[in-house]
Design a protein around this motif. Structure first.
Motif, PDB file in Angstrom:
ATOM      1  N   LEU A  85      23.895  80.640  28.491  1.00  0.00           N
ATOM      2  CA  LEU A  85      24.638  80.642  29.439  1.00  0.00           C
ATOM      3  C   LEU A  85      26.542  80.540  29.468  1.00  0.00           C
ATOM      4  N   PRO A  86      27.083  80.586  28.199  1.00  0.00           N
ATOM      5  CA  PRO A  86      28.418  81.039  28.255  1.00  0.00           C
ATOM      6  C   PRO A  86      28.811  82.401  28.826  1.00  0.00           C
ATOM      7  N   ALA A  87      29.778  82.480  29.747  1.00  0.00           N
ATOM      8  CA  ALA A  87      30.181  83.957  29.127  1.00  0.00           C
ATOM      9  C   ALA A  87      28.812  85.164  30.047  1.00  0.00           C
ATOM     10  N   SER A  88      27.896  84.542  30.633  1.00  0.00           N
ATOM     11  CA  SER A  88      26.972  85.292  31.034  1.00  0.00           C
ATOM     12  C   SER A  88      27.003  86.056  33.009  1.00  0.00           C
ATOM     13  N   VAL A 106      30.285  84.568  37.100  1.00  0.00           N
ATOM     14  CA  VAL A 106      30.039  84.767  35.790  1.00  0.00           C
ATOM     15  C   VAL A 106      30.367  82.890  35.603  1.00  0.00           C
ATOM     16  N   THR A 108      32.052  79.855  32.912  1.00  0.00           N
ATOM     17  CA  THR A 108      32.798  80.684  32.464  1.00  0.00           C
ATOM     18  C   THR A 108      32.348  80.214  31.504  1.00  0.00           C
ATOM     19  N   SER A 109      33.750  80.190  29.847  1.00  0.00           N
ATOM     20  CA  SER A 109      33.757  80.206  28.693  1.00  0.00           C
ATOM     21  C   SER A 109      34.867  79.765  28.187  1.00  0.00           C
ATOM     22  N   VAL A 110      35.399  79.199  27.245  1.00  0.00           N
ATOM     23  CA  VAL A 110      36.647  78.664  26.841  1.00  0.00           C
ATOM     24  C   VAL A 110      36.957  80.589  25.492  1.00  0.00           C
ATOM     25  N   PRO A 111      37.881  80.374  25.703  1.00  0.00           N
ATOM     26  CA  PRO A 111      38.139  82.174  24.600  1.00  0.00           C
ATOM     27  C   PRO A 111      38.646  81.043  23.062  1.00  0.00           C
ATOM     28  N   PRO A 112      38.286  82.124  22.106  1.00  0.00           N
ATOM     29  CA  PRO A 112      38.225  81.054  20.619  1.00  0.00           C
ATOM     30  C   PRO A 112      39.817  80.522  21.126  1.00  0.00           C
ATOM     31  N   GLN A 115      39.973  77.178  21.406  1.00  0.00           N
ATOM     32  CA  GLN A 115      39.697  76.205  20.826  1.00  0.00           C
ATOM     33  C   GLN A 115      39.765  75.684  19.851  1.00  0.00           C
ATOM     34  N   ASP A 126      30.212  71.333  31.233  1.00  0.00           N
ATOM     35  CA  ASP A 126      31.299  71.938  31.157  1.00  0.00           C
ATOM     36  C   ASP A 126      31.517  72.800  32.191  1.00  0.00           C
ATOM     37  N   PHE A 128      30.987  76.228  34.417  1.00  0.00           N
ATOM     38  CA  PHE A 128      31.399  76.445  35.928  1.00  0.00           C
ATOM     39  C   PHE A 128      30.641  78.041  36.483  1.00  0.00           C
ATOM     40  N   ASP A 130      32.175  81.206  38.279  1.00  0.00           N
ATOM     41  CA  ASP A 130      33.108  81.624  38.546  1.00  0.00           C
ATOM     42  C   ASP A 130      32.979  82.918  40.040  1.00  0.00           C
TER      43      ASP A 130
ATOM     44  N   ASP B  90      34.364  83.291  20.094  1.00  0.00           N
ATOM     45  CA  ASP B  90      33.385  82.265  19.927  1.00  0.00           C
ATOM     46  C   ASP B  90      31.438  82.377  20.023  1.00  0.00           C
ATOM     47  N   ARG B  92      29.131  80.404  20.569  1.00  0.00           N
ATOM     48  CA  ARG B  92      28.855  80.248  21.592  1.00  0.00           C
ATOM     49  C   ARG B  92      28.467  81.180  22.674  1.00  0.00           C
ATOM     50  N   LYS B  97      22.192  87.157  24.597  1.00  0.00           N
ATOM     51  CA  LYS B  97      23.229  88.085  25.236  1.00  0.00           C
ATOM     52  C   LYS B  97      22.437  89.549  24.821  1.00  0.00           C
ATOM     53  N   TYR B 313      37.642  83.952  30.431  1.00  0.00           N
ATOM     54  CA  TYR B 313      36.669  84.388  29.586  1.00  0.00           C
ATOM     55  C   TYR B 313      37.140  85.531  28.272  1.00  0.00           C
ATOM     56  N   LEU B 314      38.292  85.338  27.520  1.00  0.00           N
ATOM     57  CA  LEU B 314      38.764  86.947  26.990  1.00  0.00           C
ATOM     58  C   LEU B 314      38.069  87.124  25.724  1.00  0.00           C
ATOM     59  N   SER B 316      35.100  87.708  25.174  1.00  0.00           N
ATOM     60  CA  SER B 316      33.580  87.208  25.904  1.00  0.00           C
ATOM     61  C   SER B 316      32.922  88.806  26.543  1.00  0.00           C
ATOM     62  N   SER B 318      32.190  88.765  29.366  1.00  0.00           N
ATOM     63  CA  SER B 318      32.287  89.189  30.614  1.00  0.00           C
ATOM     64  C   SER B 318      34.141  88.480  30.839  1.00  0.00           C
TER      65      SER B 318
END
Lengths: 336, 343
Positions: A85-88, A106, A108-112, A115, A126, A128, A130, B90, B92, B97, B313-314, B316, B318
């Motif tokens: 799911l993240p960034a799909s 979109v 959500t994902s948290v960028p590296p 992290q 965790d 959402f 967007d 990342d 994750r 994909k 979402y840098l 990634s 998207s």
């Protein structure tokens, strides 16, 4: 075409599309559960009735909360693999009963850069969606709206990848089998049940099979195909043909008849042995009414319950060929 | 052409670090013989644009052409591809994909074990590049090697999309930093007030390498880096963790992991933004970094500012930005460059 449809679009949805595809083989009806039932060709009382079943629902997400800034929370509808799911990118389907509006979103994902520990798997809690809609999201989208990752079919080497190949690949195999049977004499009265709600626990197949006149049933679903790093004693081979089920809950007579049909015709097949429940609609159909002897016929699939499910089209073709031969009476169990 | 039109065309191109050729060719095609440029030995494009007036100070704008992606490291006997990430991704966001491999864009999927067949322990762990492979639908090494080679770069399958209210939110891979490239192309098209050097650089994502060489060649006194920066403005992150917010304008940094920015330029950026009514914000977390890190220590030192787009979402498939921020960065960059010439 099957993989681009879904159950959430009105008036055109997967059930009406499938009913349309079945129309040339017999009268097809949709019911209140989202099932499609079709009596194929002529039904004669002296013949047993064979039910061909595949499910038309797919794994999805459902909107549970909409916040002021246009972000959505979602729950699972079926066992979607959260790791994807993240960034799909997703499509949100909003129905007013007559028409469907689609919105883009979109996950959500948290960028590296931010992290601390990226080794932990993402949790649905965790994440959402967007929507970019800001405050308007609350007006345009409702709780209960369905959400899909809409990957369209794409050819990839000898495979096809798409969303919803579980179980549209099998819907296709059944339709291809019916095409092969046009104008041919069959050993059974043929009925088709394209069932809804399999991913939530065979909720469509139970009433669907109840409404049918089936004496016997073949349940077409996908099964685990071997992926990189898995050994050949673990899962079925991609490209190895239909996997014929063997299980205490299935009819051994049907298993044997299917196997013999494949062997006589020289069709590739493999055997999938299960110690009990099959995890398919077969578990419900076999105990419908006074009991319907059933067997599973499975197409090996890679990456089940992700938007990049993949099947080998040769397996789909071989499953269709086996099914058609069986219906013609390749090795018949009709007159026992 | 509008900045967002440049952006859409730039995002359609593949340009993983070290493989920026397609982006470079596009940029050169847009200069269409009107502007003087050189391609430096590493592949960066340095464009010296004559302004309407001669410049008092040598000013350089910089944006990077490369994007994060993957690279094929090994072709397995079962036809699957092992890969390494190029730049910080990342793990994750990888599993499940779709990707395109190499120049011919061979379709594939990032693959692993089906969720049903994982142990409880495996379910808690994010699958990473050690366990994942790219499946291109080939069943052996020989047939896979007809389609791809070791060292091929891999991009996410991620079409540019306009969505949200009035379709003014954009989603794509590679917005980092094609957005900076798009703004620079627009600035060149509009012809700046003063002579300015624009550097479209390579290899930012693998250690600010292209900018180091390009800054030497451009030899500026002042530099403005046009970038995208992490916006963590999602509901689960608290105000102090948000870094910056999408829709709140250009992001001007005081510090990141590579640079302590020139204080006078930092203040000048906010003063200019206030005067010209350009939405502007700062970066509230010291994180990330960009080509400023290499540029500000070039030769005897370069006074440097970074003006960035807030981007969710840098790194990634998207990345998400807003049109209004793209405009704010463009306007602030233009105003700031004129202001620097007054120093």
């Amino acid at each position: 075409m099957l993989c681009t449809q879904n159950a959430y679009t009105v008036p055109q949805n997967i059930a009406t599309v499938c009913a349309g595809l079945l129309e040339k083989f017999g009268k097809a009806e949709t019911d209140g559960c989202g099932n499609v039932l079709c009596k194929v060709g002529e039904h004669r009382p002296e013949r047993k009735t064979l039910l061909l079943n595949a499910h038309i629902d797919e794994i999805a997400m459902i909107v549970t909360h909409i916040d002021e800034s246009g972000f959505l929370k979602v729950g699972k509808c079926g066992g979607i693999d959260v790791r994807v799911l993240p960034a799909s990118r997703v499509t949100i389907f909003h129905n007013d009963g007559k028409t469907t509006s689609k919105y883009y979103g979109v996950l959500t994902s948290v960028p590296p850069h931010l992290q601390t520990d990226s080794s932990k798997a993402a949790k649905l809690d965790d994440l959402f969606i967007d929507t970019g809609l800001g405050k308007k999201a609350k007006e345009l989208i409702s709780q209960g709206d369905m959400v899909l990752i809409e990957n369209r079919p794409l050819e990839m080497g000898s495979l096809v990848t798409a969303k919803a190949l579980d179980d549209r690949a099998c819907v296709m195999a059944v339709l291809l089998a019916l095409e092969k049977l046009v104008g041919k004499e069959t050993a059974y009265n043929i009925e088709v049940l394209f069932s809804s709600g399999e991913e939530l626990g065979s909720r469509g197949a139970k009433p669907g099979a109840f409404k049918s006149n089936a004496d016997l049933a073949l349940i077409f679903d996908v099964t685990f195909g071997r992926v990189h790093g898995e050994s050949d004693d673990e899962y079925c081979a991609i490209g190895g043909g239909a996997a014929i089920g063997v299980s205490p809950v299935l009819s051994r007579e049907l298993t044997n008849a299917l196997t013999k049909t494949a062997e006589n015709a020289g069709l590739p097949y493999q055997t999938e042995v299960m110690g009990g429940g099959t995890g398919t609609d077969a578990d419900a159909i076999a105990v419908t009414k006074g009991g319907i002897p059933s067997c599973t016929v499975s197409i090996p699939i890679k990456y089940m319950h992700t938007p990049v499910e993949a099947v080998d089209m040769n397996d789909v073709e071989n499953t269709a060929a086996l099914t058609a031969l069986f219906c013609e009476g390749g090795d018949t169990v009709a007159n026992r | 052409m509008r900045t967002d039109e440049y952006l859409e065309e730039l995002c359609a191109l593949a340009g993983v670090s070290g493989d920026e050729g397609a982006v470079r060719d596009y940029i050169i095609s847009k200069l269409s013989g009107e502007f003087e440029y050189t391609v430096d030995p590493l592949g960066s494009v340095i464009v010296r644009v004559k302004g309407r007036n001669p410049a008092k100070h040598r000013l350089m704008f910089s944006a990077h052409m490369d994007e994060v992606g993957l690279i094929v490291t090994f072709v397995c006997s079962d036809g699957c591809l092992k890969f390494s990430s190029v730049g910080g991704i990342d793990s994750r966001v990888l599993y499940g994909k779709r990707v395109f491999v190499g120049k011919d864009r061979v379709p594939g999927v990032i693959a692993g074990t089906a969720v049903h067949n994982l142990s409880d322990e495996e379910l808690k762990t994010a699958p990473d590049e050690k366990t994942l492979v790219i499946d291109i639908g080939c069943s052996d090494k020989e047939s896979a090697e007809k389609l791809v080679r070791q060292g091929d770069t891999v991009i996410f399958d991620s079409e540019f999309a306009r969505f949200g209210e009035n379709n003014e939110t954009y989603c794509s891979r590679a917005i980092d930093d094609r957005a900076g490239c798009a703004i620079m192309l627009k600035m060149i098209e509009d012809v700046p007030e003063y002579d300015t050097t624009f550097c479209f650089v390579v290899q930012e994502e693998v250690g600010l390498r292209g900018a180091k060489a390009a800054a030497y060649t451009a030899d500026p006194e002042f530099a403005i880096v046009l970038e995208t920066t992490t916006a963590a403005d999602i509901p689960s992150s608290k105000a102090e963790k948000r870094v910056c917010e999408v829709g709140k304008g250009a992001v001007v940094s005081f510090m990141d992991r590579h640079t302590l920015y020139d204080r006078e330029l930092y203040r000048m950026a906010f003063d200019t933004a206030a005067e010209k009514n350009i939405p502007c914000q700062t970066k509230s977390v010291v994180a990330g970094g960009n080509d400023a890190g290499a540029i500000h220590v070039s030769r005897g030192g370069v006074r440097t500012a970074a003006v960035s787009l807030p981007c969710r979402y840098l790194h990634s498939p998207s990345c998400v930005i807003e049109k209004s921020d793209l405009e704010a960065v463009y306007r602030l960059a233009k105003e700031l460059s004129a202001r620097i010439q007054q120093l």
